[in-house]
Design a protein around this motif. Structure first.
Motif, PDB file in Angstrom:
ATOM      1  N   GLY A 236      51.267  84.877  89.112  1.00  0.00           N
ATOM      2  CA  GLY A 236      51.421  83.910  88.114  1.00  0.00           C
ATOM      3  C   GLY A 236      50.145  82.975  87.199  1.00  0.00           C
ATOM      4  N   VAL A 237      49.693  84.415  86.130  1.00  0.00           N
ATOM      5  CA  VAL A 237      48.190  84.068  85.761  1.00  0.00           C
ATOM      6  C   VAL A 237      49.379  82.909  84.391  1.00  0.00           C
ATOM      7  N   LEU A 238      49.992  83.633  83.853  1.00  0.00           N
ATOM      8  CA  LEU A 238      50.421  82.819  82.373  1.00  0.00           C
ATOM      9  C   LEU A 238      51.303  81.281  83.123  1.00  0.00           C
ATOM     10  N   GLY A 239      52.057  81.526  83.780  1.00  0.00           N
ATOM     11  CA  GLY A 239      52.714  79.987  84.613  1.00  0.00           C
ATOM     12  C   GLY A 239      51.334  78.965  84.170  1.00  0.00           C
ATOM     13  N   ASN A 240      50.103  79.231  85.209  1.00  0.00           N
ATOM     14  CA  ASN A 240      48.920  78.744  85.052  1.00  0.00           C
ATOM     15  C   ASN A 240      48.266  77.825  84.275  1.00  0.00           C
ATOM     16  N   VAL A 241      48.442  78.636  83.455  1.00  0.00           N
ATOM     17  CA  VAL A 241      47.907  78.644  82.202  1.00  0.00           C
ATOM     18  C   VAL A 241      48.784  77.521  81.264  1.00  0.00           C
ATOM     19  N   GLN A 242      50.036  77.651  81.643  1.00  0.00           N
ATOM     20  CA  GLN A 242      50.654  76.866  80.643  1.00  0.00           C
ATOM     21  C   GLN A 242      50.466  75.199  81.217  1.00  0.00           C
ATOM     22  N   ARG A 243      49.810  75.547  82.172  1.00  0.00           N
ATOM     23  CA  ARG A 243      49.930  73.836  83.490  1.00  0.00           C
ATOM     24  C   ARG A 243      49.012  73.495  83.438  1.00  0.00           C
ATOM     25  N   GLY A 244      47.782  74.672  82.506  1.00  0.00           N
ATOM     26  CA  GLY A 244      46.269  73.501  82.551  1.00  0.00           C
ATOM     27  C   GLY A 244      45.626  74.044  83.634  1.00  0.00           C
ATOM     28  N   ALA A 245      46.115  74.928  85.366  1.00  0.00           N
ATOM     29  CA  ALA A 245      45.677  75.137  85.688  1.00  0.00           C
ATOM     30  C   ALA A 245      45.062  76.450  86.183  1.00  0.00           C
ATOM     31  N   ALA A 246      44.534  77.723  85.323  1.00  0.00           N
ATOM     32  CA  ALA A 246      44.071  78.235  85.150  1.00  0.00           C
ATOM     33  C   ALA A 246      42.407  78.854  83.729  1.00  0.00           C
ATOM     34  N   GLY A 247      41.887  79.340  83.691  1.00  0.00           N
ATOM     35  CA  GLY A 247      40.796  79.506  82.845  1.00  0.00           C
ATOM     36  C   GLY A 247      40.208  78.283  81.890  1.00  0.00           C
ATOM     37  N   THR A 248      39.906  78.970  81.070  1.00  0.00           N
ATOM     38  CA  THR A 248      38.847  78.048  80.216  1.00  0.00           C
ATOM     39  C   THR A 248      40.012  77.519  78.778  1.00  0.00           C
ATOM     40  N   LYS A 249      40.527  76.668  78.879  1.00  0.00           N
ATOM     41  CA  LYS A 249      41.449  76.188  77.072  1.00  0.00           C
ATOM     42  C   LYS A 249      39.648  75.617  76.022  1.00  0.00           C
ATOM     43  N   VAL A 250      39.759  76.151  74.800  1.00  0.00           N
ATOM     44  CA  VAL A 250      39.147  76.339  73.927  1.00  0.00           C
ATOM     45  C   VAL A 250      39.450  75.184  72.220  1.00  0.00           C
ATOM     46  N   THR A 251      39.262  74.291  72.338  1.00  0.00           N
ATOM     47  CA  THR A 251      39.749  73.778  71.352  1.00  0.00           C
ATOM     48  C   THR A 251      38.754  73.419  70.508  1.00  0.00           C
ATOM     49  N   LEU A 252      39.152  73.311  68.952  1.00  0.00           N
ATOM     50  CA  LEU A 252      38.142  72.720  67.716  1.00  0.00           C
ATOM     51  C   LEU A 252      36.820  71.932  68.351  1.00  0.00           C
TER      52      LEU A 252
END
Length: 253
Positions: A236-252
């Motif tokens: 479910g990693v890709l769905g979790n990413v879209q929901r903001g429930a996995a990984g580290t989000k990098v932004t400017l």
């Protein structure tokens, strides 16, 4: 808006994980999320070069690719892309030879047939997506003289995400950026480029995490709105990413 996915790490090389990731990518497509997959294939290339008796080495993290080795690299990545596309379903395995999707220039003579990205045929990728297919792009780009060049997978991913102005997901073997490198529970959910630079400078980001955050940084600087660094080994990693429930989000910022 398309989602660009860098398909790598165990998610691609582990035969028990690949069918699951392929299913998750197909589910994204079925929901109208328009995934674009970019893949390398370092371990597959290394084994094929060994079988062919072609010596290979790395300089500054890039595989030295003589003309004879390039024949092997193209064969391996083209076949791998077709297999990944078949596993995903309703997908097309492509290289830079197809419609000039990826264009590069030679890096330097020391590296042989290795390139750095110059442009992406955004219109061709969009047409493929609009036709209901998932593009699966090998990291092989064409040069001005029509020859094929081997390009770093993260560089291709950043260029594609930037051209499409799309968020990018880097599937890796780590949870993301950690506050404490030895503690997987210390995941940092969101980090900015300034914070990354600070953490590299003071050593809190080091070793194998540096190229991962550099890949994310490169994608952002080329126009991607965000980049995710995530462990691709969990269901479910890709769905979790879209929901903001996995990984580290990098932004400017």
């Amino acid at each position: 808006m398309p989602w660009v996915i860098k398909y790598g790490g165990s998610a691609m090389t582990d035969p028990t994980l690949r069918p699951r990731i392929a299913t998750e990518i197909r589910e994204l497509a079925d929901r109208g999320e328009r995934p674009v997959v970019v893949h390398g294939g370092g371990p597959f290339i290394g084994r094929a070069l060994d079988r062919a008796g072609v010596e290979h080495s790395f300089v500054r993290g890039l595989r030295v690719t003589p003309p004879k080795g390039m024949e092997v690299v193209e064969a391996v990545l083209t076949q791998l892309g077709k297999i990944l596309a078949q596993e995903i379903g309703n997908a097309l395995g492509l290289t830079g030879r197809d419609a000039g999707l990826l264009v590069a220039e030679r890096f330097d003579e020391e590296l042989g047939e290795v390139g750095r990205m110059r442009s992406v045929n955004k219109d061709a990728i969009t047409t493929i997506l609009d036709s209901g297919f998932t593009p699966v792009l090998a990291c092989l780009a064409v040069a001005a003289d029509g020859s094929l060049l081997n390009v770093n997978g993260d560089e291709v991913t950043g260029a594609v995400a930037g051209a499409l102005r799309s968020p990018v997901i880097f599937l890796t073997d780590v949870p993301g950026v950690l506050e404490e490198p030895a503690d997987p529970s210390s995941l940092i959910a969101h980090i900015t480029l300034q914070e990354i630079e600070s953490r590299i400078a003071d050593g809190r980001i080091s070793g194998g995490m540096i190229p991962k955050v550099e890949a994310a940084t490169s994608a952002l600087k080329q126009g991607a709105p965000s980049a995710m660094i995530v462990n691709g080994r969990y269901t479910g990693v890709l769905g979790n990413v879209q929901r903001g429930a996995a990984g580290t989000k990098v932004t400017l910022s």
